[in-house]
Design an enzyme around this catalytic site. Structure first.
Site, PDB file in Angstrom:
ATOM      1  N   ARG A 282       0.872  -1.178   0.000  1.00 48.88           N
ATOM      2  CA  ARG A 282       0.000   0.000   0.000  1.00 48.88           C
ATOM      3  C   ARG A 282       0.904   1.221   0.000  1.00 48.88           C
ATOM      4  NH1 ARG A 282       2.403   1.948   3.701  1.00 48.88           N
ATOM      5  NH2 ARG A 282       0.861   3.584   3.724  1.00 48.88           N
ATOM      6  N   GLY A 283       0.270   2.408  -0.096  1.00 48.48           N
ATOM      7  CA  GLY A 283       1.036   3.635  -0.280  1.00 48.48           C
ATOM      8  C   GLY A 283       1.104   3.884  -1.778  1.00 48.48           C
ATOM      9  N   ALA A 284       0.793   5.131  -2.180  1.00 44.81           N
ATOM     10  CA  ALA A 284       0.599   5.418  -3.598  1.00 44.81           C
ATOM     11  C   ALA A 284       1.758   4.950  -4.506  1.00 44.81           C
ATOM     12  CB  ALA A 284       0.311   6.906  -3.780  1.00 44.81           C
TER      13      ALA A 284
ATOM     14  N   ARG B 294      -7.773  -0.459  -6.584  1.00 43.67           N
ATOM     15  CA  ARG B 294      -8.018   0.671  -5.664  1.00 43.67           C
ATOM     16  C   ARG B 294      -8.172   1.941  -6.521  1.00 43.67           C
ATOM     17  NH1 ARG B 294      -4.342   1.177  -0.457  1.00 43.67           N
ATOM     18  NH2 ARG B 294      -6.223   2.220   0.306  1.00 43.67           N
TER      19      ARG B 294
ATOM     20  N   GLN C 190      -1.972   2.391  10.006  1.00 47.68           N
ATOM     21  CA  GLN C 190      -0.703   2.460   9.256  1.00 47.68           C
ATOM     22  C   GLN C 190       0.355   3.258  10.023  1.00 47.68           C
ATOM     23  OE1 GLN C 190      -3.712   2.838   7.925  1.00 47.68           O
ATOM     24  NE2 GLN C 190      -3.804   2.273   5.775  1.00 47.68           N
TER      25      GLN C 190
ATOM     26  N   ASP D 275      -1.938  10.839  -2.062  1.00 48.70           N
ATOM     27  CA  ASP D 275      -2.364   9.792  -3.003  1.00 48.70           C
ATOM     28  C   ASP D 275      -2.741  10.351  -4.363  1.00 48.70           C
ATOM     29  OD1 ASP D 275      -2.807   8.522  -0.222  1.00 48.70           O
ATOM     30  OD2 ASP D 275      -2.785   6.880  -1.666  1.00 48.70           O
TER      31      ASP D 275
HETATM   32  O1  MRU Z   1      -4.531   3.134   2.350  1.00 51.66           O
HETATM   33  P1  MRU Z   1      -3.046   3.363   2.222  1.00 51.66           P
HETATM   34  O2  MRU Z   1      -2.271   2.785   3.360  1.00 51.66           O
HETATM   35  O3  MRU Z   1      -2.537   2.927   0.866  1.00 51.66           O
HETATM   36  O4  MRU Z   1      -2.889   4.942   2.280  1.00 51.66           O
HETATM   37  C1  MRU Z   1      -1.610   5.472   2.093  1.00 51.66           C
HETATM   38  C2  MRU Z   1      -1.526   6.921   2.268  1.00 51.66           C
HETATM   39  O5  MRU Z   1      -2.509   7.612   2.401  1.00 51.66           O
HETATM   40  C3  MRU Z   1      -0.158   7.520   2.157  1.00 51.66           C
HETATM   41  O6  MRU Z   1      -0.055   8.628   2.979  1.00 51.66           O
HETATM   42  C4  MRU Z   1       0.061   7.956   0.703  1.00 51.66           C
HETATM   43  O7  MRU Z   1      -0.154   6.896  -0.161  1.00 51.66           O
HETATM   44  C5  MRU Z   1       1.406   8.497   0.495  1.00 51.66           C
HETATM   45  S1  MRU Z   1       2.604   7.216   0.355  1.00 51.66           S
HETATM   46  C6  MRU Z   1       4.124   7.843   0.051  1.00 51.66           C
END
Ligand code: MRU
Length: 352
Positions: free
Chosen positions: A49-51, A92, A201, A242
């Site tokens: 996860r994470g963009a 997603r 997270q 994101d």
């Molecule tokens: O649902 P997630 O854990 O994928 O959400 C991630 C976030 O909101 C992060 O802050 C975002 O992706 C930035 S990652 C460098």
């Protein structure tokens, strides 16, 4: 260094290995993904996860999806790739890096086909492009760290939300890259990690990652941010993103908007760190950003225990949008965008 994900092997029979983030912080387990379905599931269930990391995983996912295609006709092969990318795109909706990476994979295959390459070569080209996206992310994260480090002062308290660290990227992070780079420059910081309901997270991933790297970190419940700011423990807030609309509105993990409002009320700078592939200039404002709605069970049965009455109504948006006027600056690999508005964004993204 956290190696969030890695490709092992050849284009024809290699596989994607990644740290299963649902098991952290108590177990650090790498899992092997050998099919596009497994990549889709890993993205959907937040094993990865994470963009930026979602985008990289999806790029490798296209290789796994196309390994299964035996058709040697370039046209039908490309039609299959369209199906594979469409499938991964459904995992997603909010992080634009996913769609950006899939588009890159499609363009790369189309280019190779235009050059007369046959499916075996197209598969090789897809893996090469995925590895390029992966490597570029490493470079962008380092550059974000270099740009942002000066914004943080020695002994500063820094609040972050969710996880925008190595686990959310190739290995160094975006928001946490700024913290790592400041520490590498010799500044000691005191990081506060919001636990980040409902999937934690911040508590599970950011706290683990910072602890691994010897950065001082304190976990707080999301509802404590205002009090911690009032106690003057926080000199700056820094989060990831994101998707960033053309006007500078930022979608990030649910709760980010609330933190930005509280930071503004305490006159504390609120920074967003994100690579250029997190910008979506096709959207004029954050209102157009699709917000993922997630399973109510994440709230009713978080981490295995029922915490609400049976049959209760739940609303579970996974992201929110922070309006540009609440953001002091966006730290991008191409520079610092300040003030945050369309003109400055276009200027920075155009300056390569
Ligand atoms: O649902 P997630 O854990 O994928 O959400 C991630 C976030 O909101 C992060 O802050 C975002 O992706 C930035 S990652 C460098």
């Amino acid at each position: 260094m956290v190696e969030t994900l890695r490709w092992v092997g050849e284009p024809e029979d290699g596989s994607l290995w990644l740290i299963d983030q649902t098991l952290l912080p108590t177990e650090k387990v790498e899992i092997e993904l050998t099919s596009v379905e497994a990549v889709w599931e890993a993205i959907k269930s937040l094993r990865i996860r994470g963009a930026p990391a979602i985008g990289i995983a999806a790029a490798y996912g296209t290789v796994l999806g196309m390994q299964a295609v035996s058709d040697q006709n370039p046209d039908t092969w490309l039609a299959q790739l369209e199906k594979v990318t469409g499938y991964l795109a459904g995992s997603r909706p909010t992080a634009v890096n996913l769609f950006w990476a899939l588009d890159r994979q499609k363009c790369c295959a189309q280019r190779a086909q235009d050059n007369g390459e046959v499916p075996d070569e197209l598969l090789r080209a897809l893996l090469k492009e995925a590895q390029k996206i992966h490597e570029e992310d490493r470079q962008m994260c380092r550059a974000i760290g270099r740009w942002g480090a000066d914004l943080l002062d020695e002994n500063m308290g820094v609040l972050t939300h969710c996880n925008a660290g190595g686990l959310a990227t190739s290995d160094y992070g975006t928001a946490l890259a700024v913290i790592y780079a400041a520490e590498e420059a010799g500044k000691r910081l005191s990081v506060y990690a919001d636990e980040t309901r409902p999937l934690l997270q911040g508590a599970r991933l950011t706290a683990w990652e910072l602890q691994q790297r010897g950065v001082e970190v304190t976990v707080i419940c999301d509802s404590m941010a205002a009090q911690v700011m009032r106690e003057k423990k926080i000199g700056a807030v820094i989060t990831g993103a994101d998707r960033i609309a053309a006007n500078g509105d930022v979608a990030n993990k649910i709760g980010t908007y609330q933190v930005a409002l509280v930071a503004a009320a305490h006159d504390i700078p609120f920074y967003v760190a994100a690579p250029s592939n997190t910008f979506d200039l096709t959207l004029t404002s954050g209102e157009q950003i699709p917000i993922e709605q997630r399973d109510p069970r994440e709230i009713t049965h978080g981490f295995g225990r029922q915490t609400t009455p049976d049959a209760i109504k739940i609303y579970n948006p996974a992201f929110d949008v922070t309006p540009a006027h609440l953001i002091t600056a966006i730290i991008c690999e191409r520079g610092i965008i300040r003030p945050v508005n369309q003109r400055e964004i276009e200027k920075t993204l155009a300056d390569v």
